[in-house]
Write an enzyme that holds these catalytic residues in place. Structure first.
Site, PDB file in Angstrom:
ATOM      1  N   ASP A   6      26.617  35.920  28.086  1.00 45.56           N
ATOM      2  CA  ASP A   6      27.998  36.085  27.548  1.00 45.56           C
ATOM      3  C   ASP A   6      28.198  36.082  26.068  1.00 45.56           C
ATOM      4  OD1 ASP A   6      29.977  36.622  29.125  1.00 45.56           O
ATOM      5  OD2 ASP A   6      30.336  34.549  29.897  1.00 45.56           O
TER       6      ASP A   6
ATOM      7  N   LYS B 174      32.033  42.329  38.261  1.00 46.63           N
ATOM      8  CA  LYS B 174      30.634  42.133  37.733  1.00 46.63           C
ATOM      9  C   LYS B 174      29.527  42.327  38.927  1.00 46.63           C
ATOM     10  CE  LYS B 174      32.776  39.302  34.111  1.00 46.63           C
ATOM     11  NZ  LYS B 174      33.055  38.219  33.530  1.00 46.63           N
TER      12      LYS B 174
ATOM     13  N   GLN C 147      32.062  32.058  34.927  1.00 52.82           N
ATOM     14  CA  GLN C 147      33.366  32.577  34.967  1.00 52.82           C
ATOM     15  C   GLN C 147      34.365  31.487  34.250  1.00 52.82           C
ATOM     16  OE1 GLN C 147      34.106  35.903  35.218  1.00 52.82           O
ATOM     17  NE2 GLN C 147      36.131  35.241  34.055  1.00 52.82           N
TER      18      GLN C 147
END
Ligand code: NDP
Length: 284
Positions: A120, A53, A97
């Site tokens: 997200d 990422k 995460q």
């Protein structure tokens, strides 16, 4: 004759568009688009995901702010950090995460991320808006699936889409996206009876199960479009999807490979969401 949906190529094309937008943001607002990435613990897969990422951010001109916390981080420590990050005006998106270490209540942590920085797309607000068809930040993997289908001009309207898997991060938001795009959607899961009978009717069959080569040729309608979201290891330790690619491909009109299918699209949609969040926060 089947066609490959080349997610890697498509992701590359999208990233160059996202880079242009990130540059435009920088020239208009005199700062870079910012993404905060929080990693707690030493899970090897999570470390690879975070590294990828951050690399994608560099590629498209998004400034990444990485926060690494130890495995024994406390609930208070991680919550304090998130509160600080979400209040930083230079940060447009916040990503925690998952999974978090077992002592952490992940839901409480995720709830601290405001919906306008929830890149997200996991928050109840973004999921709810997706459900009622309002503008929102859409979960990256399902959004990547939709973009891939659209890029290959796969007709969605009026077609029967069957999704195997009902997780909050893939199956459910994907069902909403496809429904909003006028597909007739069926969502299957581990308690579905006669799974094969459901799958064989699908014009568009999407596998998000987490089981290597789970979807076999006899479950696939001739000329179906098959999308494989799964990331697994086969008996030889080789990366593979939820679809038995070799046997299924001959029956498909289109199919996504693993690797090189939905995986690259997922990170690209994270970049897309971050730039989108940045502009929306400036009311553009
Ligand atoms: P989850 O484990 O959260 O969900 C799996 C789903 O599959 C559940 O709904 C489960 O049903 C269903 N399922 C399990 N066994 C069966 C069965 N025998 N028959 C029918 N349905 C079954 O997984 P995720 O949604 O998080 O991920 C799915 C896959 O996608 C994984 O391989 C993951 O690694 C991959 N993934 C890939 C991403 C990418 O970037 N390409 C991003 C995210 C995930 P039930 O709800 O009843 O338990």
């Amino acid at each position: 004759m089947y066609n490959i949906i080349d997610g890697k190529k498509l992701a590359g094309e999208m990233r160059s568009e996202i880079k242009t937008q990130a540059l435009e943001f920088k020239s208009r607002f005199k700062r870079e688009v910012g993404l905060a990435v929080v990693l707690a613990g030493d899970d090897a897969a999570s470390q690879v995901y975070v590294k990828n990422k951050i690399k994608a951010c560099e590629e498209v001109g998004i400034k990444s702010f990485a926060y690494y916390l130890p495995n024994d981080v406390s609930q208070n420590q991680i919550e304090d950090l998130i509160k600080e990050i979400v209040g930083d005006d230079n940060i447009d998106g916040v990503l925690v995460q998952l999974p978090l270490p077992p002592q952490i209540d992940a839901e409480r942590v995720l709830k601290l991320i405001p919906s306008d920085k929830d890149v997200d797309g996991f928050s109840a607000e973004n999921m709810g808006k997706l459900c009622i068809g309002e503008q929102c930040l859409v979960a990256c993997t399902p959004h990547g699936v939709l973009k891939a289908l659209e890029a290959y001009n796969v007709q969605i309207k009026g077609r029967k889409a069957v999704i195997v898997g009902r997780s909050n991060i893939v199956g459910k938001p994907l069902a909403m996206l496809l429904l909003n795009a006028d597909a007739t959607v069926t969502v299957c899961h581990s308690k579905t009876e006669n799974l094969k009978d459901e799958c064989i009717n699908a014009d568009i069959l999407i596998a998000a199960v987490g089981k290597a080569k789970f979807i076999t040729a006899e479950m696939v309608k001739p000329n179906a479009v098959v999308v494989d979201v799964g990331i697994n290891r086969d008996e030889n330790g080789k990366l593979c999807g939820d679809v038995d690619f070799e046997s299924v491909k001959e029956k498909c009109s289109y199919i996504t490979p693993v690797p090189g299918g939905i995986g690259p699209m997922t990170i690209t949609m994270l970049m897309y969401n971050t730039v989108t969040a940045a502009f929306r926060r400036k009311n553009c």
